[in-house]
Design a protein around this motif. Sequence first.
Motif, PDB file in Angstrom:
ATOM      1  N   ALA A 210     107.689  21.352  98.372  1.00  0.00           N
ATOM      2  CA  ALA A 210     106.873  22.268  97.575  1.00  0.00           C
ATOM      3  C   ALA A 210     107.233  23.717  97.874  1.00  0.00           C
ATOM      4  CB  ALA A 210     105.390  22.021  97.853  1.00  0.00           C
ATOM      5  N   LEU A 211     107.535  24.008  99.135  1.00  0.00           N
ATOM      6  CA  LEU A 211     107.924  25.371  99.518  1.00  0.00           C
ATOM      7  C   LEU A 211     109.210  25.781  98.813  1.00  0.00           C
ATOM      8  CD1 LEU A 211     107.594  27.834 101.528  1.00  0.00           C
ATOM      9  CD2 LEU A 211     109.133  26.566 103.020  1.00  0.00           C
ATOM     10  N   THR A 212     110.236  24.928  98.871  1.00  0.00           N
ATOM     11  CA  THR A 212     111.512  25.283  98.242  1.00  0.00           C
ATOM     12  C   THR A 212     111.402  25.326  96.722  1.00  0.00           C
ATOM     13  OG1 THR A 212     112.142  22.944  98.409  1.00  0.00           O
ATOM     14  CG2 THR A 212     112.883  24.404 100.152  1.00  0.00           C
ATOM     15  N   SER A 213     110.596  24.437  96.142  1.00  0.00           N
ATOM     16  CA  SER A 213     110.433  24.455  94.687  1.00  0.00           C
ATOM     17  C   SER A 213     109.702  25.711  94.224  1.00  0.00           C
ATOM     18  CB  SER A 213     109.666  23.206  94.241  1.00  0.00           C
ATOM     19  OG  SER A 213     109.498  23.186  92.852  1.00  0.00           O
ATOM     20  N   GLY A 214     108.638  26.085  94.929  1.00  0.00           N
ATOM     21  CA  GLY A 214     107.929  27.313  94.572  1.00  0.00           C
ATOM     22  C   GLY A 214     108.772  28.550  94.792  1.00  0.00           C
ATOM     23  N   ALA A 215     109.558  28.558  95.889  1.00  0.00           N
ATOM     24  CA  ALA A 215     110.429  29.704  96.144  1.00  0.00           C
ATOM     25  C   ALA A 215     111.519  29.813  95.087  1.00  0.00           C
ATOM     26  CB  ALA A 215     111.048  29.580  97.540  1.00  0.00           C
ATOM     27  N   ALA A 216     111.991  28.672  94.565  1.00  0.00           N
ATOM     28  CA  ALA A 216     112.991  28.711  93.499  1.00  0.00           C
ATOM     29  C   ALA A 216     112.444  29.414  92.262  1.00  0.00           C
ATOM     30  CB  ALA A 216     113.430  27.287  93.151  1.00  0.00           C
ATOM     31  N   LEU A 217     111.159  29.233  91.993  1.00  0.00           N
ATOM     32  CA  LEU A 217     110.542  29.925  90.861  1.00  0.00           C
ATOM     33  C   LEU A 217     110.488  31.433  91.125  1.00  0.00           C
ATOM     34  CD1 LEU A 217     109.361  29.140  88.132  1.00  0.00           C
ATOM     35  CD2 LEU A 217     107.107  29.069  89.199  1.00  0.00           C
ATOM     36  N   HIS A 218     110.213  31.809  92.383  1.00  0.00           N
ATOM     37  CA  HIS A 218     110.255  33.229  92.745  1.00  0.00           C
ATOM     38  C   HIS A 218     111.653  33.806  92.518  1.00  0.00           C
ATOM     39  CE1 HIS A 218     106.387  34.431  94.537  1.00  0.00           C
ATOM     40  NE2 HIS A 218     106.252  33.160  94.891  1.00  0.00           N
ATOM     41  N   VAL A 219     112.686  33.051  92.928  1.00  0.00           N
ATOM     42  CA  VAL A 219     114.063  33.521  92.744  1.00  0.00           C
ATOM     43  C   VAL A 219     114.371  33.699  91.260  1.00  0.00           C
ATOM     44  CG1 VAL A 219     116.486  32.888  93.047  1.00  0.00           C
ATOM     45  CG2 VAL A 219     114.855  32.483  94.893  1.00  0.00           C
ATOM     46  N   LEU A 220     113.951  32.753  90.448  1.00  0.00           N
ATOM     47  CA  LEU A 220     114.200  32.817  89.013  1.00  0.00           C
ATOM     48  C   LEU A 220     113.583  34.075  88.401  1.00  0.00           C
ATOM     49  CD1 LEU A 220     115.214  31.425  86.404  1.00  0.00           C
ATOM     50  CD2 LEU A 220     113.020  30.234  86.310  1.00  0.00           C
ATOM     51  N   VAL A 221     112.346  34.355  88.747  1.00  0.00           N
ATOM     52  CA  VAL A 221     111.664  35.521  88.181  1.00  0.00           C
ATOM     53  C   VAL A 221     112.253  36.817  88.736  1.00  0.00           C
ATOM     54  CG1 VAL A 221     109.444  36.712  88.034  1.00  0.00           C
ATOM     55  CG2 VAL A 221     109.552  34.236  87.742  1.00  0.00           C
ATOM     56  N   ALA A 222     112.637  36.798  90.031  1.00  0.00           N
ATOM     57  CA  ALA A 222     113.189  38.012  90.636  1.00  0.00           C
ATOM     58  C   ALA A 222     114.526  38.406  90.026  1.00  0.00           C
ATOM     59  CB  ALA A 222     113.334  37.815  92.147  1.00  0.00           C
TER      60      ALA A 222
ATOM     61  N   LEU B 189     118.617  41.074  82.435  1.00  0.00           N
ATOM     62  CA  LEU B 189     118.368  41.900  81.258  1.00  0.00           C
ATOM     63  C   LEU B 189     118.901  43.317  81.391  1.00  0.00           C
ATOM     64  CD1 LEU B 189     114.678  40.765  80.657  1.00  0.00           C
ATOM     65  CD2 LEU B 189     116.742  39.928  79.502  1.00  0.00           C
ATOM     66  N   GLY B 190     119.486  43.631  82.557  1.00  0.00           N
ATOM     67  CA  GLY B 190     120.007  44.980  82.754  1.00  0.00           C
ATOM     68  C   GLY B 190     118.931  46.023  82.945  1.00  0.00           C
ATOM     69  N   LEU B 191     117.825  45.647  83.571  1.00  0.00           N
ATOM     70  CA  LEU B 191     116.717  46.570  83.805  1.00  0.00           C
ATOM     71  C   LEU B 191     116.709  47.030  85.254  1.00  0.00           C
ATOM     72  CD1 LEU B 191     113.907  44.630  81.903  1.00  0.00           C
ATOM     73  CD2 LEU B 191     115.159  46.636  81.086  1.00  0.00           C
TER      74      LEU B 191
ATOM     75  N   SER C 264     103.266  38.702  93.611  1.00  0.00           N
ATOM     76  CA  SER C 264     104.464  39.453  93.224  1.00  0.00           C
ATOM     77  C   SER C 264     105.155  38.819  92.027  1.00  0.00           C
ATOM     78  CB  SER C 264     105.434  39.535  94.407  1.00  0.00           C
ATOM     79  OG  SER C 264     105.794  38.243  94.846  1.00  0.00           O
ATOM     80  N   LEU C 265     105.088  37.498  91.893  1.00  0.00           N
ATOM     81  CA  LEU C 265     105.727  36.828  90.763  1.00  0.00           C
ATOM     82  C   LEU C 265     105.111  37.297  89.447  1.00  0.00           C
ATOM     83  CD1 LEU C 265     106.856  33.162  90.575  1.00  0.00           C
ATOM     84  CD2 LEU C 265     105.365  34.013  88.788  1.00  0.00           C
TER      85      LEU C 265
ATOM     86  N   ALA D 165     105.060  40.819  84.535  1.00  0.00           N
ATOM     87  CA  ALA D 165     104.411  41.858  83.727  1.00  0.00           C
ATOM     88  C   ALA D 165     105.314  43.068  83.565  1.00  0.00           C
ATOM     89  CB  ALA D 165     103.086  42.257  84.380  1.00  0.00           C
ATOM     90  N   ALA D 166     106.016  43.467  84.655  1.00  0.00           N
ATOM     91  CA  ALA D 166     106.916  44.619  84.566  1.00  0.00           C
ATOM     92  C   ALA D 166     108.089  44.340  83.636  1.00  0.00           C
ATOM     93  CB  ALA D 166     107.418  44.983  85.962  1.00  0.00           C
ATOM     94  N   VAL D 167     108.632  43.116  83.670  1.00  0.00           N
ATOM     95  CA  VAL D 167     109.755  42.768  82.797  1.00  0.00           C
ATOM     96  C   VAL D 167     109.319  42.773  81.332  1.00  0.00           C
ATOM     97  CG1 VAL D 167     111.304  40.890  82.138  1.00  0.00           C
ATOM     98  CG2 VAL D 167     111.028  41.488  84.544  1.00  0.00           C
ATOM     99  N   LEU D 168     108.162  42.206  81.051  1.00  0.00           N
ATOM    100  CA  LEU D 168     107.681  42.185  79.672  1.00  0.00           C
ATOM    101  C   LEU D 168     107.412  43.592  79.155  1.00  0.00           C
ATOM    102  CD1 LEU D 168     105.258  39.111  79.795  1.00  0.00           C
ATOM    103  CD2 LEU D 168     107.536  39.242  78.751  1.00  0.00           C
TER     104      LEU D 168
END
Length: 680
Positions: A226-238, A244-246, A256-257, A262-265
């Motif tokens: 569960a830790l690695t799966s949740g962290a993978a989602l953090h990596v994806l969002v980060a 997008l070149g932002l 933070s996720l 929200a900042a990306v949108l």
Amino acid sequence: MSGTLVSGTCAGPEEVSDLQSPLSSRFREPLTHARFQELFGGAEPEPELPPEPGLPWLCRLWRRRARACSGPGAWRVLLARLPPLHWLPHYRWRAWLLGDAVAGVTVGVVHVPQGMAFALLTSVPPVFGLYTSFFPVLIYSLLGTGRHLSTGTFAVLSLMTGSVVERLVPEPLAGNFSGMEREQLGARRAGAAAAVAFWSGALMLGMFMLQLGVLSTFLSEPVVKALTSGAALHVLVAQLPSLLGLSLPRQIGCFSLFKTLAAVLTALSRSSPAELTISALSLALLVPVKELNVRFRDRLPTPIPGEVVMVLLASVLCFTSSLDTRYNVQVVGLLPRGFPQPLLPTLGELPTLLADSLPIALVAFAVSASLASIYADKYSYTIDPNQELLAHGISNLISSLFSCFPNSATLATTSLLVDAGGNTQLAGLFSCMVVLSVLLWLGPFFYYLPKAVLACINISSMRQMLFQVQELPRLWHISRVDFAVWMVTWVAVVTLNVDLGLAVGVIVSMVTVLCRTQRVQCLPLGLAAGTEIYRPLRENHKLLQVPGLCILSYPAPLYFATRGQFHRIMEWRLGLAERSRQGGLPDKGAEPIRVVVLDFGGIPFADAAGAREVVQLARRCQEAGICLLLAQCNALVLETLTRAGLLDRMTPEQLFVSVQDAAAHALERLKPTGPKICTV
């Protein structure tokens, strides 16, 4: 109250004929604890060295160890601390060398783009990812016990370290930097990451000195996955801003996720079309290649190096089209050749660094030990968790002197190493040669590599961790408790943070263990007709029962958290509360219990509170006229009970080696009552 009445295995002279029919044999004489000690004796205590006056206890201990040390003992220690001395003499050069070479080169080729990609995730320049893909791999090859383990940069650790680096060395509010200012910022952040690696390694070395390798057992498989799966989602969002070149500040801390999303949108309208196109094309190549490697794993001689192909194509495209100058595409830039000078990391802000390094050290050790155990079981060899602590501790400590950030075993490259035919730690040396060639000669070829491609490599490498969610239906079918631990840990990691999610997962896992000990079923046992096997009365078997005899099995630790439960169960089963209200006289309408056999074979340990509860039970049984017999106490539990004063209430003749012997003694006390056969 009518207790559960169960027969023993031996009766008096009047009842022997009754028992011979179902059992067809005569039983042995009951074997008590006192009789066992008389026949076989106990373990002889080791002779102690005479005290040496005038020396502190630490010096005396050191002298004893020195006297006990010998040549063979020193060689065994050396073999344990340098695993190549053990496996290298038995290395099968003809059978294994080619597989190790191919696997090492394959993993080394993947280490190059992944190392640079995970360096960006750590908020340091890409070249430091190459350093982290070289030094830790080399050190672990000499000290590690996992033959199929691939170490280096790991996305989860990079994400956790990046959060610490961003907090310690934040980016200035002014958006425009000069080249020199950006270089200085990268150097300061690399120093902060190296400091985290230094203290993580120091913590693991401290755990090794305390022999805390057993801590890996407390990080259950649901928590780690569960830790690695949740962290993978953090990596994806980060990685979304890079895709997008932002240019957005990195969000740290709890939630933070969601802050990053929200900042990306909000800034989506400012995204760069050129970098968005590069990201889309990169993912369109990398994701299908990953799927092909997984689906045709058995048919492919070596996995398709999609990352390397993507790096080469993107670098050539960016160079020929001048994307960096015409469309302001961010590129890796110049990678310095050679190695950095050894430098002791900045050790300021010690309490903060230690607090940040502890979860990183625990995650690094947990993931590495779990992966090593999986492949050790698969290929029939053993690992030493304490040696793994030493290997990863020294790896992080020494590599931090060369500006490396925290490292551990990695899921993707370990799987790649095994699929490519790796057999031993020698594959790590071939991997180091590939990274070394990039650091010494091939670095300039990566100048025009777009950083968006590295972000895509980060996302594609998360496939294995993200798809761990597919195991949830199977986990639900096997254990609802483990399913709940997985879900709670995953939600905590996603909503809070990786380190806080780890703490929540470990606490929830420990609470489930505690709750399981609180839900003990104290089962009455009966002797199955024609056998010497005792079964729970709730099973549908023909069982021999004797009026006045009760045999109970208590299968749980007896400590402060379960003493109240033990008290209530014994009071209910034996009717002690009713006897105390009636002045020790049993209910006239019920069959009185005269002998109780407690099977303590399922009690692994007992503390002072639990031992005092057993002594109180013996006192209450004595006052109620019930003979209490204990069976199958292990040595540790028996010693604790004895120190609590059990022998003041009972004699050694009431302690038995087995339930059968205790039941035989009970039948002697209960004659002339004979056994009955009934179906429960």
